[in-house]
Design a protein around this motif. Structure first.
Motif, PDB file in Angstrom:
ATOM      1  N   THR A 234       0.837  -1.215   0.000  1.00 41.67           N
ATOM      2  CA  THR A 234       0.000   0.000   0.000  1.00 41.67           C
ATOM      3  C   THR A 234       0.864   1.254   0.000  1.00 41.67           C
ATOM      4  OG1 THR A 234      -1.772  -1.145   1.187  1.00 41.67           O
ATOM      5  CG2 THR A 234      -1.795   1.271   1.224  1.00 41.67           C
ATOM      6  N   ASP A 235       1.896   1.265   0.848  1.00 43.12           N
ATOM      7  CA  ASP A 235       2.759   2.444   0.935  1.00 43.12           C
ATOM      8  C   ASP A 235       3.651   2.598  -0.290  1.00 43.12           C
ATOM      9  OD1 ASP A 235       1.766   3.356   3.335  1.00 43.12           O
ATOM     10  OD2 ASP A 235       3.185   2.227   4.545  1.00 43.12           O
ATOM     11  N   THR A 236       4.156   1.497  -0.811  1.00 42.76           N
ATOM     12  CA  THR A 236       5.009   1.609  -2.009  1.00 42.76           C
ATOM     13  C   THR A 236       4.186   2.037  -3.213  1.00 42.76           C
ATOM     14  OG1 THR A 236       4.785  -0.788  -2.452  1.00 42.76           O
ATOM     15  CG2 THR A 236       6.721  -0.059  -1.194  1.00 42.76           C
ATOM     16  N   GLN A 237       2.935   1.592  -3.288  1.00 42.70           N
ATOM     17  CA  GLN A 237       2.055   2.020  -4.379  1.00 42.70           C
ATOM     18  C   GLN A 237       1.736   3.504  -4.277  1.00 42.70           C
ATOM     19  OE1 GLN A 237      -1.626  -0.176  -4.712  1.00 42.70           O
ATOM     20  NE2 GLN A 237      -2.437   1.144  -6.323  1.00 42.70           N
ATOM     21  N   THR A 238       1.448   3.964  -3.051  1.00 46.93           N
ATOM     22  CA  THR A 238       1.171   5.383  -2.842  1.00 46.93           C
ATOM     23  C   THR A 238       2.364   6.245  -3.250  1.00 46.93           C
ATOM     24  OG1 THR A 238      -0.361   4.912  -1.030  1.00 46.93           O
ATOM     25  CG2 THR A 238       0.580   7.136  -1.115  1.00 46.93           C
ATOM     26  N   THR A 239       3.563   5.792  -2.879  1.00 46.50           N
ATOM     27  CA  THR A 239       4.781   6.524  -3.247  1.00 46.50           C
ATOM     28  C   THR A 239       4.955   6.549  -4.765  1.00 46.50           C
ATOM     29  OG1 THR A 239       5.846   5.953  -1.158  1.00 46.50           O
ATOM     30  CG2 THR A 239       7.282   6.614  -2.974  1.00 46.50           C
ATOM     31  N   ALA A 240       4.682   5.427  -5.398  1.00 44.83           N
ATOM     32  CA  ALA A 240       4.797   5.354  -6.860  1.00 44.83           C
ATOM     33  C   ALA A 240       3.808   6.302  -7.530  1.00 44.83           C
ATOM     34  CB  ALA A 240       4.564   3.921  -7.322  1.00 44.83           C
ATOM     35  N   GLN A 241       2.608   6.369  -6.993  1.00 47.81           N
ATOM     36  CA  GLN A 241       1.609   7.284  -7.555  1.00 47.81           C
ATOM     37  C   GLN A 241       2.071   8.741  -7.438  1.00 47.81           C
ATOM     38  OE1 GLN A 241      -1.656   5.936  -5.127  1.00 47.81           O
ATOM     39  NE2 GLN A 241      -2.461   4.570  -6.716  1.00 47.81           N
ATOM     40  N   GLY A 242       2.693   9.051  -6.298  1.00 45.44           N
ATOM     41  CA  GLY A 242       3.241  10.396  -6.125  1.00 45.44           C
ATOM     42  C   GLY A 242       4.346  10.689  -7.122  1.00 45.44           C
ATOM     43  N   MET A 243       5.171   9.688  -7.395  1.00 44.99           N
ATOM     44  CA  MET A 243       6.244   9.863  -8.378  1.00 44.99           C
ATOM     45  C   MET A 243       5.672  10.075  -9.768  1.00 44.99           C
ATOM     46  SD  MET A 243       9.452  10.052  -9.118  1.00 44.99           S
ATOM     47  CE  MET A 243      10.407   9.371  -7.740  1.00 44.99           C
ATOM     48  N   LEU A 244       4.669   9.305 -10.141  1.00 45.64           N
ATOM     49  CA  LEU A 244       4.080   9.404 -11.476  1.00 45.64           C
ATOM     50  C   LEU A 244       3.450  10.778 -11.710  1.00 45.64           C
ATOM     51  CD1 LEU A 244       2.443   5.869 -11.621  1.00 45.64           C
ATOM     52  CD2 LEU A 244       4.354   6.649 -13.032  1.00 45.64           C
ATOM     53  N   GLN A 245       2.902  11.363 -10.662  1.00 46.07           N
ATOM     54  CA  GLN A 245       2.278  12.680 -10.787  1.00 46.07           C
ATOM     55  C   GLN A 245       3.289  13.778 -11.119  1.00 46.07           C
ATOM     56  OE1 GLN A 245       0.096  13.300  -7.145  1.00 46.07           O
ATOM     57  NE2 GLN A 245      -1.360  11.649  -7.574  1.00 46.07           N
ATOM     58  N   LYS A 246       4.569  13.505 -10.818  1.00 48.51           N
ATOM     59  CA  LYS A 246       5.612  14.487 -11.113  1.00 48.51           C
ATOM     60  C   LYS A 246       6.017  14.462 -12.591  1.00 48.51           C
ATOM     61  CE  LYS A 246       7.654  13.929  -6.475  1.00 48.51           C
ATOM     62  NZ  LYS A 246       7.646  15.305  -5.962  1.00 48.51           N
ATOM     63  N   LYS A 247       5.517  13.464 -13.320  1.00 47.71           N
ATOM     64  CA  LYS A 247       5.795  13.296 -14.749  1.00 47.71           C
ATOM     65  C   LYS A 247       7.301  13.250 -15.048  1.00 47.71           C
ATOM     66  CE  LYS A 247       1.457  15.472 -16.143  1.00 47.71           C
ATOM     67  NZ  LYS A 247       0.812  16.536 -16.952  1.00 47.71           N
ATOM     68  N   PRO A 248       8.004  12.342 -14.418  1.00 45.26           N
ATOM     69  CA  PRO A 248       9.442  12.216 -14.698  1.00 45.26           C
ATOM     70  C   PRO A 248       9.669  11.619 -16.088  1.00 45.26           C
ATOM     71  CG  PRO A 248       8.715  10.380 -13.356  1.00 45.26           C
ATOM     72  CD  PRO A 248       7.530  11.310 -13.481  1.00 45.26           C
ATOM     73  N   ILE A 249      10.850  11.837 -16.620  1.00 44.54           N
ATOM     74  CA  ILE A 249      11.153  11.214 -17.914  1.00 44.54           C
ATOM     75  C   ILE A 249      11.592   9.768 -17.721  1.00 44.54           C
ATOM     76  CG2 ILE A 249      11.740  13.381 -19.046  1.00 44.54           C
ATOM     77  CD1 ILE A 249      14.716  12.667 -18.630  1.00 44.54           C
ATOM     78  N   ALA A 250      12.035   9.438 -16.498  1.00 44.33           N
ATOM     79  CA  ALA A 250      12.475   8.080 -16.213  1.00 44.33           C
ATOM     80  C   ALA A 250      12.405   7.818 -14.711  1.00 44.33           C
ATOM     81  CB  ALA A 250      13.904   7.853 -16.715  1.00 44.33           C
ATOM     82  N   ILE A 251      12.306   6.529 -14.351  1.00 42.69           N
ATOM     83  CA  ILE A 251      12.258   6.118 -12.945  1.00 42.69           C
ATOM     84  C   ILE A 251      13.157   4.907 -12.749  1.00 42.69           C
ATOM     85  CG2 ILE A 251      10.822   5.261 -11.052  1.00 42.69           C
ATOM     86  CD1 ILE A 251       8.409   6.567 -12.405  1.00 42.69           C
TER      87      ILE A 251
END
Length: 357
Positions: A234-251
């Motif tokens: 649950t926490d790793t998914q939430t963190t991933a969602q936060g990362m995706l919202q930043k629209k990075p070019i790569a992860i």
């Protein structure tokens, strides 16, 4: 007289046969892993057996049913030590729980080799050497592979302080030596590579442990590192969602837990589809293997992933044990290497055995 002579000859023959058997007996090395059923450990065992054949030694390879069975591992370790092996290889589930055994082995002159995660913070002098992945080098490999992608390099080149780009990194925690090592390796290598294109305009953000301001005060490329509150999905998914919202070019995901979180946040990876996915423009590089991660790489949703080399972990654990029991000097840390796999090479004979489920 003849009977006495016959008895003497018989005894002489028995003694000779016993001496020959003892001379031919192979040195025994005990190997205790963190587990046994997982394919990762089966591959470690394969490497260990091949090394045992090369160096003409006998080995046993034991491990508990799961990596939470500390007491089972202790029982296995005690049983192994009772056989007075010439050397011991150990991947400890809990260092404090095996301290007594380590001190006993040292007292008996039995050299102990750590492998995989080894035996962190073991009593001084109880671990002769450790065969493990150089995690900083593994993280740097991920950075090298990511930077080599033409679209990533082009985006970095086009970035400006007015229109910056983000390269994301997800780290399971900020305390585990292996995860921190991979994160540091990735960030340091990527900082250096990007700085060659955007000198003075690179910053690391997201976590106090890693934060680093740009040298010029202007930021064209932001390396953003996020760490979830816990390791649960649950926490790793939430963190991933936060990362995706930043629209990075790569992860970059530094281990299976963060990979799982990102996959959960992207409909099991389908949203990363390079043609129709909601996040089709984000390039992802993972770490380790596992069924879902391998599927993501195979489908092209992940550009690729870094895998440890469990075969060489087992092979080098035995090789170091042989050298140690023969009194040879060995390095305190021996890198077992890592590999980068993509959809193009994951079925190759050299890579496939390393990609456990």
């Amino acid at each position: 007289m003849k009977k006495i002579l016959a008895l003497v000859l018989a005894l002489a023959l028995v003694f000779a046969m016993t001496a020959t058997a003892l001379a031919e007996a192979k040195p025994y090395i005990a190997i205790i892993s963190k587990g046994f059923q997982h394919q990762f450990w089966q591959t470690v065992a394969m490497g260990a057996k091949d090394a045992a054949t090369k160096y003409n030694v006998d080995i046993t390879f034991d491990g508990p049913p799961s990596e939470s069975d500390i007491s089972v591992q202790i029982d296995m370790l005690n049983a192994a030590l009772a056989k007075n092996p010439k050397a011991l290889a150990l991947a400890a589930l809990d260092t404090e729980s095996v301290t007594e055994q380590l001190l006993s082995a040292k007292e008996k002159g039995i050299p102990v080799i750590g492998f995989d995660s080894g035996v962190p913070n073991a009593p001084e002098g109880t671990i002769v050497s450790t065969a493990s992945t150089n995690n900083e080098a593994a993280g740097a490999l991920a950075a090298d592979q990511m930077f080599a992608i033409e679209s990533i390099k082009a985006a970095i080149t086009a970035a400006t302080p007015e229109a910056p780009v983000i390269i994301g990194a997800m780290s399971q925690d900020a305390t585990s030596a292996s995860v921190v090592g991979r994160t540091v390796g990735f960030l340091n290598a990527m900082w250096k590579l990007v700085s060659e294109v955007k000198p003075g305009e690179v910053a690391i953000t997201g976590h106090d442990k890693y934060n680093k301001a740009s040298e010029s005060g202007k930021t064209s490329v932001e390396l953003n590192i996020l760490v979830p509150a816990t390791t649960n999905i649950t926490d790793t998914q939430t963190t991933a969602q936060g990362m995706l919202q930043k629209k990075p070019i790569a992860i970059f995901c530094s281990n299976e837990a963060t990979v799982a979180g990102l996959l959960a946040a992207t409909t099991d990876g389908q949203d990363l589809d390079r043609t129709n996915g909601a996040f089709k423009d984000i390039t992802v590089i993972g770490f380790d293997a596992g069924k879902n991660q391998k599927e993501a790489v195979k489908n092209g949703w992940f550009y690729g992933s870094v895998t440890q080399d469990p075969y060489m972990i087992g092979y080098l654990a035995v090789e170091l044990a042989v050298k140690a029991m023969n009194g040879e000097t060995v390095e305190p840390i021996v890198d077992t290497g890592c590999q980068f796999y993509t959809a193009a090479n994951m079925d190759d004979a050299k890579i496939a055995p390393l990609l456990y489920d």
